[in-house]
Design a protein around this motif. Structure first.
Motif, PDB file in Angstrom:
ATOM      1  N   PHE A 145       5.178   7.613   3.655  1.00 53.10           N
ATOM      2  CA  PHE A 145       3.840   7.952   4.152  1.00 53.10           C
ATOM      3  C   PHE A 145       3.553   9.438   3.947  1.00 53.10           C
ATOM      4  O   PHE A 145       2.486   9.808   3.449  1.00 53.10           O
ATOM      5  N   LEU A 151       2.926  10.191   0.189  1.00 52.23           N
ATOM      6  CA  LEU A 151       1.623   9.754  -0.291  1.00 52.23           C
ATOM      7  C   LEU A 151       0.479  10.505   0.389  1.00 52.23           C
ATOM      8  O   LEU A 151      -0.556  10.762  -0.231  1.00 52.23           O
ATOM      9  N   THR A 176       0.833  -1.205   0.000  1.00 49.27           N
ATOM     10  CA  THR A 176       0.000   0.000   0.000  1.00 49.27           C
ATOM     11  C   THR A 176       0.866   1.253   0.000  1.00 49.27           C
ATOM     12  O   THR A 176       0.557   2.232  -0.670  1.00 49.27           O
ATOM     13  N   LEU A 177       1.977   1.199   0.749  1.00 50.34           N
ATOM     14  CA  LEU A 177       2.886   2.351   0.793  1.00 50.34           C
ATOM     15  C   LEU A 177       3.884   2.339  -0.363  1.00 50.34           C
ATOM     16  O   LEU A 177       4.767   3.200  -0.411  1.00 50.34           O
ATOM     17  N   GLU A 228      -6.408   4.100   3.514  1.00 43.81           N
ATOM     18  CA  GLU A 228      -5.581   2.897   3.367  1.00 43.81           C
ATOM     19  C   GLU A 228      -4.130   3.192   3.720  1.00 43.81           C
ATOM     20  O   GLU A 228      -3.469   2.408   4.411  1.00 43.81           O
ATOM     21  N   ILE A 229      -3.632   4.318   3.232  1.00 39.72           N
ATOM     22  CA  ILE A 229      -2.244   4.722   3.508  1.00 39.72           C
ATOM     23  C   ILE A 229      -2.056   4.957   5.004  1.00 39.72           C
ATOM     24  O   ILE A 229      -1.056   4.527   5.596  1.00 39.72           O
ATOM     25  N   GLN A 230      -3.012   5.609   5.640  1.00 39.67           N
ATOM     26  CA  GLN A 230      -2.942   5.880   7.077  1.00 39.67           C
ATOM     27  C   GLN A 230      -2.932   4.569   7.872  1.00 39.67           C
ATOM     28  O   GLN A 230      -2.146   4.403   8.800  1.00 39.67           O
ATOM     29  N   TYR A 251       0.425   2.797   7.448  1.00 41.86           N
ATOM     30  CA  TYR A 251       1.464   3.462   8.240  1.00 41.86           C
ATOM     31  C   TYR A 251       1.286   3.172   9.728  1.00 41.86           C
ATOM     32  O   TYR A 251       2.270   2.896  10.432  1.00 41.86           O
ATOM     33  N   ARG A 273      -8.196   6.113  -0.492  1.00 41.20           N
ATOM     34  CA  ARG A 273      -6.764   5.790  -0.631  1.00 41.20           C
ATOM     35  C   ARG A 273      -5.981   6.369   0.544  1.00 41.20           C
ATOM     36  O   ARG A 273      -5.085   5.731   1.069  1.00 41.20           O
TER      37      ARG A 273
END
Length: 171
Positions: free
Chosen positions: A133, A136, A117-118, A157-159, A162, A154
């Motif tokens: 992180f 993005l 994801t990252l 998801e990134i959060q 991380y 999105r």
């Protein structure tokens, strides 16, 4: 004494504790002990009968307890092997943990998805994870993309990725 005095000003409720039964207290089975017997212990191997001891007498009873008493060495070894085989079966259940079992690289499938994801390799350091992180997050942050639900999803998801990876200890 009038009955309304026991009502304590609450005539609809009645007197306190009127519907509670007396609590049954099991006393310690050790001779002469006046403590509560809250800790069950088997009377003999394979028996369903129990002694009920207070904490200190349960500790004393268990200190002298020998599970293998009366078994031959061969029976004791067979029992220990049978028990360890059935206990080992639970070790395989780690595969079904929340994050799944660990892969050959030492990461769970959830952690590998977080690296994907990252957009990072799983050899990334904590500094690399943090840097990626932030990069993005600037791109997909809802403030940078007002009214774009795909960007907001999105960003979430990134959060989440991380948050998972920042807690992982670095070896």
């Amino acid at each position: 004494m009038p009955s309304d005095i026991k009502n304590f000003g609450f005539p609809r409720w009645g007197e306190y504790g009127r519907e509670r039964e007396a609590e049954i207290v099991r006393m310690c089975d050790y001779a002469g002990c006046n403590e509560k017997g809250e800790h069950p212990a088997p009377k003999s191997p394979g028996s369903n009968e129990r002694w009920y001891f207070c904490r200190s007498h349960a500790a004393e009873y268990n200190r002298n307890w020998d599970f293998f008493q009366g078994m031959s060495d061969e029976e004791a070894m067979r029992h220990m092997n049978d028990t360890s085989e059935s206990a080992d079966a639970f070790a395989h259940a780690r595969t079904y943990e929340w994050g799944g079992g660990l892969d050959d690289d030492g990461f769970s499938s959830t952690e590998n998805r977080a690296f994907d994801t990252l957009e990072l390799d799983n050899t990334a350091s904590q500094e690399d994870i943090k840097r990626q992180f932030r990069k993005l997050a600037k791109i997909y942050h809802p403030d940078a993309n007002p009214g774009d639900p795909a960007a907001a999803e999105r960003f979430q998801e990134i959060q989440a990725a991380y948050d998972l990876l920042k807690e992982r200890p670095v070896f």
